[in-house]
Design an enzyme around this catalytic site. Sequence first.
Site, PDB file in Angstrom:
ATOM      1  N   GLU A  39      80.363  47.063  19.823  1.00 18.46           N
ATOM      2  CA  GLU A  39      80.291  45.719  19.273  1.00 18.46           C
ATOM      3  C   GLU A  39      79.333  44.940  20.172  1.00 18.46           C
ATOM      4  O   GLU A  39      79.498  44.939  21.396  1.00 18.46           O
ATOM      5  CB  GLU A  39      81.680  45.069  19.295  1.00 18.46           C
ATOM      6  CG  GLU A  39      81.633  43.706  18.663  1.00 18.46           C
ATOM      7  CD  GLU A  39      82.966  42.962  18.674  1.00 18.46           C
ATOM      8  OE1 GLU A  39      83.993  43.545  19.055  1.00 18.46           O
ATOM      9  OE2 GLU A  39      82.928  41.779  18.301  1.00 18.46           O
ATOM     10  N   ARG A 265      90.581  56.386  27.419  1.00 18.01           N
ATOM     11  CA  ARG A 265      89.484  55.583  27.931  1.00 18.01           C
ATOM     12  C   ARG A 265      89.381  55.755  29.435  1.00 18.01           C
ATOM     13  O   ARG A 265      90.324  56.188  30.094  1.00 18.01           O
ATOM     14  CB  ARG A 265      89.667  54.111  27.569  1.00 18.01           C
ATOM     15  CG  ARG A 265      90.904  53.478  28.132  1.00 18.01           C
ATOM     16  CD  ARG A 265      91.180  52.123  27.495  1.00 18.01           C
ATOM     17  NE  ARG A 265      90.176  51.127  27.824  1.00 18.01           N
ATOM     18  CZ  ARG A 265      89.392  50.522  26.912  1.00 18.01           C
ATOM     19  NH1 ARG A 265      89.496  50.825  25.638  1.00 18.01           N
ATOM     20  NH2 ARG A 265      88.539  49.620  27.280  1.00 18.01           N
ATOM     21  N   LYS A 275      84.949  44.024  28.146  1.00 23.79           N
ATOM     22  CA  LYS A 275      83.817  43.107  27.978  1.00 23.79           C
ATOM     23  C   LYS A 275      84.272  41.660  28.054  1.00 23.79           C
ATOM     24  O   LYS A 275      83.550  40.807  28.538  1.00 23.79           O
ATOM     25  CB  LYS A 275      83.116  43.391  26.651  1.00 23.79           C
ATOM     26  CG  LYS A 275      82.096  44.512  26.780  1.00 23.79           C
ATOM     27  CD  LYS A 275      81.361  44.723  25.475  1.00 23.79           C
ATOM     28  CE  LYS A 275      82.270  45.430  24.501  1.00 23.79           C
ATOM     29  NZ  LYS A 275      81.695  45.626  23.184  1.00 23.79           N
TER      30      LYS A 275
HETATM   31  P1  ATP Z   1      85.872  46.418  25.742  1.00 18.83           P
HETATM   32  O1  ATP Z   1      87.369  46.459  25.732  1.00 18.83           O
HETATM   33  O2  ATP Z   1      85.264  46.690  27.061  1.00 18.83           O
HETATM   34  O3  ATP Z   1      85.320  45.213  25.079  1.00 18.83           O
HETATM   35  P2  ATP Z   1      85.539  47.769  23.352  1.00 18.83           P
HETATM   36  O4  ATP Z   1      86.273  48.978  22.979  1.00 18.83           O
HETATM   37  O5  ATP Z   1      85.946  46.509  22.685  1.00 18.83           O
HETATM   38  O6  ATP Z   1      85.474  47.664  24.897  1.00 18.83           O
HETATM   39  P3  ATP Z   1      83.275  48.482  21.887  1.00 18.83           P
HETATM   40  O7  ATP Z   1      81.935  47.896  21.925  1.00 18.83           O
HETATM   41  O8  ATP Z   1      84.091  48.305  20.670  1.00 18.83           O
HETATM   42  O9  ATP Z   1      84.026  47.920  23.127  1.00 18.83           O
HETATM   43  O10 ATP Z   1      83.229  50.004  22.302  1.00 18.83           O
HETATM   44  C1  ATP Z   1      82.336  50.949  21.783  1.00 18.83           C
HETATM   45  C2  ATP Z   1      82.924  52.307  21.992  1.00 18.83           C
HETATM   46  O11 ATP Z   1      83.127  52.537  23.383  1.00 18.83           O
HETATM   47  C3  ATP Z   1      84.262  52.433  21.317  1.00 18.83           C
HETATM   48  O12 ATP Z   1      84.298  53.670  20.636  1.00 18.83           O
HETATM   49  C4  ATP Z   1      85.235  52.412  22.438  1.00 18.83           C
HETATM   50  O13 ATP Z   1      86.360  53.179  22.138  1.00 18.83           O
HETATM   51  C5  ATP Z   1      84.430  52.994  23.599  1.00 18.83           C
HETATM   52  N1  ATP Z   1      84.938  52.503  24.884  1.00 18.83           N
HETATM   53  C6  ATP Z   1      85.128  51.226  25.248  1.00 18.83           C
HETATM   54  N2  ATP Z   1      85.662  51.158  26.480  1.00 18.83           N
HETATM   55  C7  ATP Z   1      85.825  52.426  26.908  1.00 18.83           C
HETATM   56  C8  ATP Z   1      86.334  53.026  28.096  1.00 18.83           C
HETATM   57  N3  ATP Z   1      86.796  52.304  29.102  1.00 18.83           N
HETATM   58  N4  ATP Z   1      86.337  54.373  28.181  1.00 18.83           N
HETATM   59  C9  ATP Z   1      85.859  55.122  27.176  1.00 18.83           C
HETATM   60  N5  ATP Z   1      85.363  54.626  26.032  1.00 18.83           N
HETATM   61  C10 ATP Z   1      85.349  53.292  25.884  1.00 18.83           C
HETATM   62 MG    MG Z   2      86.083  46.873  20.458  1.00 15.29          MG
END
Ligand code: ATP
Ligand code: MG
Length: 560
Positions: A39, A265, A275
């Site tokens: 995102e 994760r 984020k």
């Molecule tokens: P954040 O919680 O940091 O905002 P998010 O999951 O909302 O992370 P996205 O941009 O939606 O951020 O993530 C893109 C991809 O990265 C998703 O498939 C998510 O599952 C993966 N991802 C995010 N954080 C991690 C992590 N700590 N370890 C592994 N994969 C991750």
């Molecule tokens: Mg997300």
Amino acid sequence: MSVVEKTETEAGRDFIRDIVAGDLAAGRHKSVVTRFPPEPNGYLHIGHAKSICLNFGIAQEFGGRCNLRFDDTNPTKEEQEYIDAIQADVRWLGFDWGNGLYYASDYFERLYGWAQDLIRASSAYVDDQSQDEMRAARGTLTEPGKNSPFRDRSIEENLDLFGRMRAGEFPNGARVLRAKIDMASGNINLRDPVLYRILHASHPRTGTQWTIYPSYDFAHGQSDAIEGVTHSICTLEFEDHRPLYDWFIESLSVPSRPHQYEFARLNLTYTVLSKRALNGLVRGGHVSGWDDPRMPTLAGLRRRGVPPEALRDFIKRIGVAKANSLVDLGVLEFSIREHLNKTAQRRMAVLRPLKVVIENYPEGKSEELEAVNHPDDASAGTRPVRFAREIFIERDDFMETPVKKFFRLSPGTEVRLRYAFFITCREVVKNAAGEVTELRCTYDPATRGGNAPDGRKVKATIHWVSAADSVPAEVRLYNPLFSKPEPDVANFATELNPKSLEVLADARLEPVLAGGNSPEPVQFERQGYFARDPDSKPGRLVFNRTVGLRDTWAKVSASG
Ligand code: ATP
Ligand code: MG
């Protein structure tokens, strides 16, 4: 499709790779298609690197492809700056999406049509309840939810209201479109989840064309289906969403049938990987920006001097599992150190200078000595270093009254200056406050190159730079941003490490470091690995410590 070396693509197997291999062997798919779906509401962090390496890595290893898809369904938090940064970071990490650059917003029209299809099938309805009313009616883990009073609207009324939602007739929050599934389901995600909400907001790509936006759940699986994604790999928090993911895929006439798989994760000690929290650090001015070298973002790690190869090695080392765990920051540092030890050229730099005058070295004279660029790689060659009567050594390398086991310079002792001569300390000069300001030493001209012809030994070798030729620099030393191994994400601002940045303003570097502006990290002998910071200006170099030479970390965390 990627620049990753062959050896690295032969990564170990994990349960997801086993599933992919099994599906290909059984002929369930002709080739594998994955996607990395960020995102664009912030910069990528090292947790995303795990997902990137997994998704792109699988595509590479199995001869498939991996799309980069922006999950841009929430325009209030998304910005073009993030879209650009994310692309740059994925490339930097060593991956290439080829033609596979997509945006969920490209599918808004098709998603809208599918939502209408659900209404026509009596599987979706417009709900006029307020957010609070909906929350109250959702039930809990132990109690079922209650049906909305608007649940049984006619298809015609729903189609009309949904069309008017799209036309922008209603204010934010006035209505939502929900799937009609089961308010008593044991899985709360199936209790009539929201498919569309009203949001009068400008979108980075679609502008003001839309005033309703699909939810993550409604957009994600259908986007996968449009792109022919075979394995939709995400983190464990989406496990409970999988029944909903499948419900949409089964209820809609989508062009393919993707499957979702979840993995754990990445969590790292002393680090926050969210984020939202990272955004808070930036907005709150706790760091200098998303690329502050203390940030766990790819931009921050890059600025700090961490090579992409080291990150890929780290991700490979920690593996992919189905149970959440916490990885020690030392593992990351180990990967960085391993890589830089092999690749970084050696230099001499004095971080906290103490002046030394070599009394028996002629005034006005200087000479060139030869220094080795890499001890294990002769092809890296040598460079000249200039020796003269006045040099700087590290303050820590001198003790007026040496403690036990201190073998470096002290009054009357002899040490080796790296690549140069043996020197002996003859006199200590102090200021009115009693602080040591200068050492008066003598050198032995017969020890040129660092060995005594009479075979006498010294107990220490220290580094140095010439006072006249060395260049001034600011050196920034970094420590973890948080003082606790598992910082509380909700209260991150109160758990910051006050000593996360230490600035050494008067460092002196070998002049060769002023040439060019290579961001390649170097080893400052006996100090660690350092990379030039983009804040450097002519006449004012700035270097970041990427990582120290040893794992001092284990000690720190044990005592902390
Ligand atoms: P954040 O919680 O940091 O905002 P998010 O999951 O909302 O992370 P996205 O941009 O939606 O951020 O993530 C893109 C991809 O990265 C998703 O498939 C998510 O599952 C993966 N991802 C995010 N954080 C991690 C992590 N700590 N370890 C592994 N994969 C991750
Ligand atoms: Mg997300």
